[in-house]
Design a protein around this motif. Structure first.
Motif, mmCIF file in Angstrom:
data_model
loop_
_atom_site.group_PDB
_atom_site.id
_atom_site.type_symbol
_atom_site.label_atom_id
_atom_site.label_comp_id
_atom_site.label_asym_id
_atom_site.label_seq_id
_atom_site.Cartn_x
_atom_site.Cartn_y
_atom_site.Cartn_z
ATOM 1 N N THR A 267 0.869 -1.174 0.000
ATOM 2 C CA THR A 267 0.000 0.000 0.000
ATOM 3 C C THR A 267 0.900 1.215 0.000
ATOM 4 O OG1 THR A 267 -0.117 0.008 2.413
ATOM 5 C CG2 THR A 267 -1.866 -1.146 1.250
ATOM 6 N N THR B 294 0.631 5.640 -0.416
ATOM 7 C CA THR B 294 -0.203 6.832 -0.558
ATOM 8 C C THR B 294 0.633 7.955 -1.158
ATOM 9 O OG1 THR B 294 0.360 7.738 1.611
ATOM 10 C CG2 THR B 294 -1.509 6.186 1.521
ATOM 11 N N GLU C 227 1.041 10.696 0.215
ATOM 12 C CA GLU C 227 1.822 11.227 1.341
ATOM 13 C C GLU C 227 3.109 10.425 1.534
ATOM 14 O OE1 GLU C 227 -1.497 10.506 1.548
ATOM 15 O OE2 GLU C 227 -2.216 12.564 1.503
ATOM 16 N N ASP C 228 3.033 9.101 1.367
ATOM 17 C CA ASP C 228 4.232 8.265 1.451
ATOM 18 C C ASP C 228 5.241 8.693 0.386
ATOM 19 O OD1 ASP C 228 3.113 6.633 3.474
ATOM 20 O OD2 ASP C 228 2.253 5.262 1.979
ATOM 21 N N ASP D 30 -5.806 4.690 -6.682
ATOM 22 C CA ASP D 30 -5.368 6.024 -7.089
ATOM 23 C C ASP D 30 -4.084 5.951 -7.917
ATOM 24 O OD1 ASP D 30 -3.974 5.102 -4.924
ATOM 25 O OD2 ASP D 30 -4.000 6.977 -3.812
ATOM 26 N N LEU E 135 -0.517 8.228 -7.884
ATOM 27 C CA LEU E 135 0.746 7.652 -7.422
ATOM 28 C C LEU E 135 1.818 7.774 -8.493
ATOM 29 C CD1 LEU E 135 -0.465 4.404 -5.616
ATOM 30 C CD2 LEU E 135 0.030 6.647 -4.616
#
Length: 85
Positions: A20, A22, A24-25, A64, A68
């Motif tokens: 997974t 995001t 933000e990651d 998403d 990404l």
């Protein structure tokens, strides 16, 4: 098989968690790569790792995926040498 096709069944990853990721990651990892710009080899390696992780998340069905991918491509704006031996 004449064209690349998605797998019709899950890939056995021997107990590995489903990746997974995001936006933000990715932003956090971009900041880490930005901080490494003085070390071309380290920055390039971290960029390769990020791109691989994004592709893995997309292949696993990240909802998403376009976001990404776009976020990961921001590595192209960072100023370090990209070379291979």
């Amino acid at each position: 098989m004449s064209e690349i096709e998605p797998y019709g069944h899950p890939i056995d990853r021997a107990g590995q968690p489903t990746p997974t990721l995001t936006a933000e990651d990715i932003a956090r990892r971009l900041a880490e790569i930005h901080a490494l710009q003085g070390d071309d080899e380290a920055a390039h390696g971290r960029t390769d790792d990020l791109h691989r992780d994004v592709l893995t998340a997309i292949a696993a069905g990240a909802p998403d995926a376009p976001l990404l991918a776009a976020a990961a491509l921001r590595t192209e704006t960072l100023g370090f040498a990209r070379w291979c031996a």
